[in-house]
Design an enzyme around this catalytic site. Sequence first.
Site, PDB file in Angstrom:
ATOM      1  N   SER A 139       0.851  -1.188   0.000  1.00 19.64           N
ATOM      2  CA  SER A 139       0.000   0.000   0.000  1.00 19.64           C
ATOM      3  C   SER A 139       0.886   1.237   0.000  1.00 19.64           C
ATOM      4  O   SER A 139       2.050   1.171   0.408  1.00 19.64           O
ATOM      5  CB  SER A 139      -0.898   0.005   1.247  1.00 19.64           C
ATOM      6  N   TYR A 152      -3.116  -0.385  10.199  1.00 20.35           N
ATOM      7  CA  TYR A 152      -3.051  -0.751   8.783  1.00 20.35           C
ATOM      8  C   TYR A 152      -1.675  -0.454   8.203  1.00 20.35           C
ATOM      9  O   TYR A 152      -1.097  -1.280   7.487  1.00 20.35           O
ATOM     10  CB  TYR A 152      -4.135   0.008   8.013  1.00 20.35           C
TER      11      TYR A 152
END
Length: 255
Positions: A139, A152
Site C-alpha cells: 500500500s 493498517y
Amino acid sequence: MKFSLKEKIAIVTGGGSGIGKAISLALAGQGAVVHVLELNSDNANATVKEIENNGGKAIAHGCDVSDQKDVQNVLGSINNTIDILVNNAGIAHVGNIEGTEESDMDRIYNVNIKGVYNCMYAVISKMKEKGGVILNMASIASSVGIKDRFAYSMSKGAVLTMTYSIAKDYLEYGIRCNSISPARIHTPFVDGFINKNYPGKEAEMFENLSKTQPIGRMGKPEEVGNLALYLCSDEASFITGTDFPIDGGFIKLNG
C-alpha cells in the site's frame, strides 16, 4: 502472445471481490488456471463463474488465510506445481494509536501479516523446485504516512519488507517477489465505507476522496489487475525485490 500465462497455476487470495477479483480475471484472461482463495465462498464462486463465462479456468476455495492449517490444507490439495502466488487478502482499520485496541492490532496482524506469511510459507518449498512468482499487495501506507491508519500502516509496512526478504533469500531458486502499492482504488469496500460513515453525503465524500490522488480520481481495480498481470508474466522476468506504486501520483506529487 505477450503476457501469456498459459498452463500456469496461480493462487489469488481475497480473489472474490475488488482488487483480488480484478487480478483473478486478468490472470485467467491470459491463460492461467486461477485458484481463488476466499473467506467468503459465495464471492469466490462468483469470481470463478465470471472467469468461466469468459472462457477461462478457475477453482474456488474457502480459506481463512490467518489459519496456517487451513492454508496448508487448501494449498496442499492443489496437486500441480504452483507458479504464481498473489497475496491480496487484507482488511482495513481506521484510527491512530489511541483509537487502536489490542484486539484491532491482533486482527490486522493475523490477516495482513500472518496471512501473507502463511501463504508464502505453504508454497515456497515447492516453488524452489522450478521457480515462480510471488506478488504481495502492499500500500502507499507502506512508505508514506497516512492519517488515522496506525495498525493498517504497520501491517503494510511489514508486507513491503517481507517482499524484500523473500526476493533476496530465494533469488538463486528462480523465485521473483515484488509488491504493488495502490492508493485509493474504487472498490465495493470504498462505497461501503462512505455509506456507513457519511450517510447523506456520499457524493461529496466520494469526490473528496477522489481528489486525494493528484491525478484527480480513484484507481480502478482493473488497472491494478493489469499491473499484476505484467509482474506475474515472463515479460517481467528481470524484475524482483521491487515495489510498484499505482497511486495517481500520491507518493511523489502530494505536498
